[in-house]
Design a protein around this motif. Structure first.
Motif, PDB file in Angstrom:
ATOM      1  N   ILE A  54       0.860  -1.185   0.000  1.00 58.12           N
ATOM      2  CA  ILE A  54       0.000   0.000   0.000  1.00 58.12           C
ATOM      3  C   ILE A  54       0.898   1.238   0.000  1.00 58.12           C
ATOM      4  N   PHE A  55       0.662   2.133  -0.958  1.00 61.57           N
ATOM      5  CA  PHE A  55       1.423   3.370  -1.039  1.00 61.57           C
ATOM      6  C   PHE A  55       0.514   4.544  -0.708  1.00 61.57           C
ATOM      7  N   ASP A  56       0.933   5.361   0.239  1.00 60.22           N
ATOM      8  CA  ASP A  56       0.210   6.563   0.663  1.00 60.22           C
ATOM      9  C   ASP A  56       1.139   7.744   0.415  1.00 60.22           C
ATOM     10  N   VAL A  57       0.798   8.613  -0.545  1.00 60.95           N
ATOM     11  CA  VAL A  57       1.664   9.729  -0.927  1.00 60.95           C
ATOM     12  C   VAL A  57       2.035  10.553   0.311  1.00 60.95           C
ATOM     13  N   PHE A  59       3.524   9.510   2.883  1.00 60.84           N
ATOM     14  CA  PHE A  59       3.665   8.660   4.072  1.00 60.84           C
ATOM     15  C   PHE A  59       4.369   7.340   3.760  1.00 60.84           C
ATOM     16  N   GLY A  60       4.602   7.050   2.478  1.00 55.00           N
ATOM     17  CA  GLY A  60       5.375   5.884   2.087  1.00 55.00           C
ATOM     18  C   GLY A  60       4.575   4.603   1.919  1.00 55.00           C
ATOM     19  N   PHE A  61       5.319   3.498   1.995  1.00 52.85           N
ATOM     20  CA  PHE A  61       4.769   2.174   1.734  1.00 52.85           C
ATOM     21  C   PHE A  61       4.486   1.411   3.025  1.00 52.85           C
ATOM     22  N   THR A  62       3.434   0.605   2.977  1.00 55.89           N
ATOM     23  CA  THR A  62       3.101  -0.326   4.058  1.00 55.89           C
ATOM     24  C   THR A  62       2.852  -1.684   3.416  1.00 55.89           C
ATOM     25  N   GLU A  63       3.420  -2.731   3.999  1.00 60.11           N
ATOM     26  CA  GLU A  63       3.164  -4.079   3.508  1.00 60.11           C
ATOM     27  C   GLU A  63       2.246  -4.793   4.486  1.00 60.11           C
ATOM     28  N   VAL A  64       1.227  -5.448   3.945  1.00 57.74           N
ATOM     29  CA  VAL A  64       0.279  -6.212   4.755  1.00 57.74           C
ATOM     30  C   VAL A  64       0.298  -7.648   4.249  1.00 57.74           C
ATOM     31  N   VAL A  65       0.588  -8.583   5.142  1.00 53.30           N
ATOM     32  CA  VAL A  65       0.659  -9.997   4.795  1.00 53.30           C
ATOM     33  C   VAL A  65      -0.269 -10.768   5.729  1.00 53.30           C
ATOM     34  N   GLY A  66      -0.977 -11.756   5.184  1.00 54.89           N
ATOM     35  CA  GLY A  66      -1.860 -12.539   6.040  1.00 54.89           C
ATOM     36  C   GLY A  66      -2.356 -13.793   5.363  1.00 54.89           C
ATOM     37  N   ASP A  67      -2.971 -14.650   6.152  1.00 56.63           N
ATOM     38  CA  ASP A  67      -3.550 -15.883   5.642  1.00 56.63           C
ATOM     39  C   ASP A  67      -4.884 -15.599   4.965  1.00 56.63           C
ATOM     40  N   GLY A  95      -2.942   7.534  -3.380  1.00 57.85           N
ATOM     41  CA  GLY A  95      -2.011   6.425  -3.274  1.00 57.85           C
ATOM     42  C   GLY A  95      -2.333   5.328  -4.260  1.00 57.85           C
ATOM     43  N   SER A  96      -1.839   4.150  -3.953  1.00 58.81           N
ATOM     44  CA  SER A  96      -2.082   2.992  -4.807  1.00 58.81           C
ATOM     45  C   SER A  96      -1.897   1.723  -3.989  1.00 58.81           C
ATOM     46  N   MET A  97      -2.364   0.631  -4.557  1.00 59.87           N
ATOM     47  CA  MET A  97      -2.188  -0.692  -3.955  1.00 59.87           C
ATOM     48  C   MET A  97      -1.863  -1.693  -5.047  1.00 59.87           C
ATOM     49  N   SER A  98      -1.106  -2.706  -4.686  1.00 59.93           N
ATOM     50  CA  SER A  98      -0.848  -3.849  -5.552  1.00 59.93           C
ATOM     51  C   SER A  98      -0.539  -5.020  -4.633  1.00 59.93           C
ATOM     52  N   LYS A 118      -1.912  -3.431  -9.879  1.00 54.88           N
ATOM     53  CA  LYS A 118      -1.779  -2.144  -9.194  1.00 54.88           C
ATOM     54  C   LYS A 118      -2.988  -1.284  -9.552  1.00 54.88           C
ATOM     55  N   PHE A 119      -3.579  -0.657  -8.525  1.00 57.14           N
ATOM     56  CA  PHE A 119      -4.695   0.251  -8.773  1.00 57.14           C
ATOM     57  C   PHE A 119      -4.506   1.522  -7.965  1.00 57.14           C
ATOM     58  N   ASN A 120      -5.009   2.612  -8.530  1.00 59.77           N
ATOM     59  CA  ASN A 120      -4.842   3.935  -7.931  1.00 59.77           C
ATOM     60  C   ASN A 120      -5.977   4.254  -6.980  1.00 59.77           C
ATOM     61  N   LEU A 121      -5.642   5.032  -5.962  1.00 64.07           N
ATOM     62  CA  LEU A 121      -6.616   5.494  -4.984  1.00 64.07           C
ATOM     63  C   LEU A 121      -6.551   7.016  -4.946  1.00 64.07           C
ATOM     64  N   LEU A 122      -7.666   7.668  -5.239  1.00 65.62           N
ATOM     65  CA  LEU A 122      -7.715   9.132  -5.280  1.00 65.62           C
ATOM     66  C   LEU A 122      -9.028   9.576  -4.647  1.00 65.62           C
ATOM     67  N   SER A 123      -8.911  10.343  -3.572  1.00 65.09           N
ATOM     68  CA  SER A 123     -10.113  10.786  -2.859  1.00 65.09           C
ATOM     69  C   SER A 123     -10.925  11.753  -3.706  1.00 65.09           C
ATOM     70  N   GLN A 124     -12.234  11.751  -3.492  1.00 60.97           N
ATOM     71  CA  GLN A 124     -13.112  12.672  -4.212  1.00 60.97           C
ATOM     72  C   GLN A 124     -12.796  14.117  -3.874  1.00 60.97           C
TER      73      GLN A 124
END
Length: 128
Positions: A54-57, A59-67, A95-98, A118-124
């Motif tokens: 997860i990329f938040d302009v 604020f950088g990258f966050t990785e989320v891993v799970g079952d 931001g974006s996510m992939s 990868k998909f973009n996230l842009l607030s209204q």
């Protein structure tokens, strides 16, 4: 919609800004994303794990891993699909996510990764 095919498995994502649960003045921008996993292979699969980047302009990258996904390890037969939705919160509103799913071939028990596009996230708030 954003789509990607890996090993004859198509993952499609449709993100949307969640106005109702977002509070821009508090740097809380919530996005809902709908995912459709289509098994176009000749064998049944099982989703074992997920990994998101997860990329938040600003604020950088966050990785989320799970079952599994949404608490499940769904099995998807050839020609069938599995759909679900989830959400993510960004502080910046841009931001974006992939990501990737770890999938198991239910016939030979071999596992492999499939891509989540990868998909973009842009607030209204920012797109007006």
């Amino acid at each position: 919609m954003f789509s990607k095919i890996t090993e004859n498995i198509k993952v499609s994502v449709e993100p949307e800004y969640d106005v109702k649960n977002s509070f821009p003045a508090e740097n809380r921008h919530v996005f809902k994303y709908n995912i459709l996993i289509e098994n176009n292979s000749i064998f049944p699969i099982k989703i074992l794990k997920r990994k998101w980047l997860i990329f938040d302009v600003g604020f950088g990258f966050t990785e989320v891993v799970g079952d599994g996904i949404i608490g499940l390890t769904p099995e998807i037969l050839p020609g069938e699909n599995f759909a679900y939705f989830s959400n993510v919160m960004l502080r910046s509103g841009v931001g974006s996510m992939s990501g990737k799913y770890l999938v198991e071939n239910e016939e030979d028990k071999n596992s492999f990764e499939i891509d989540i596009p990868k998909f973009n996230l842009l607030s209204q708030v920012l797109s007006n």
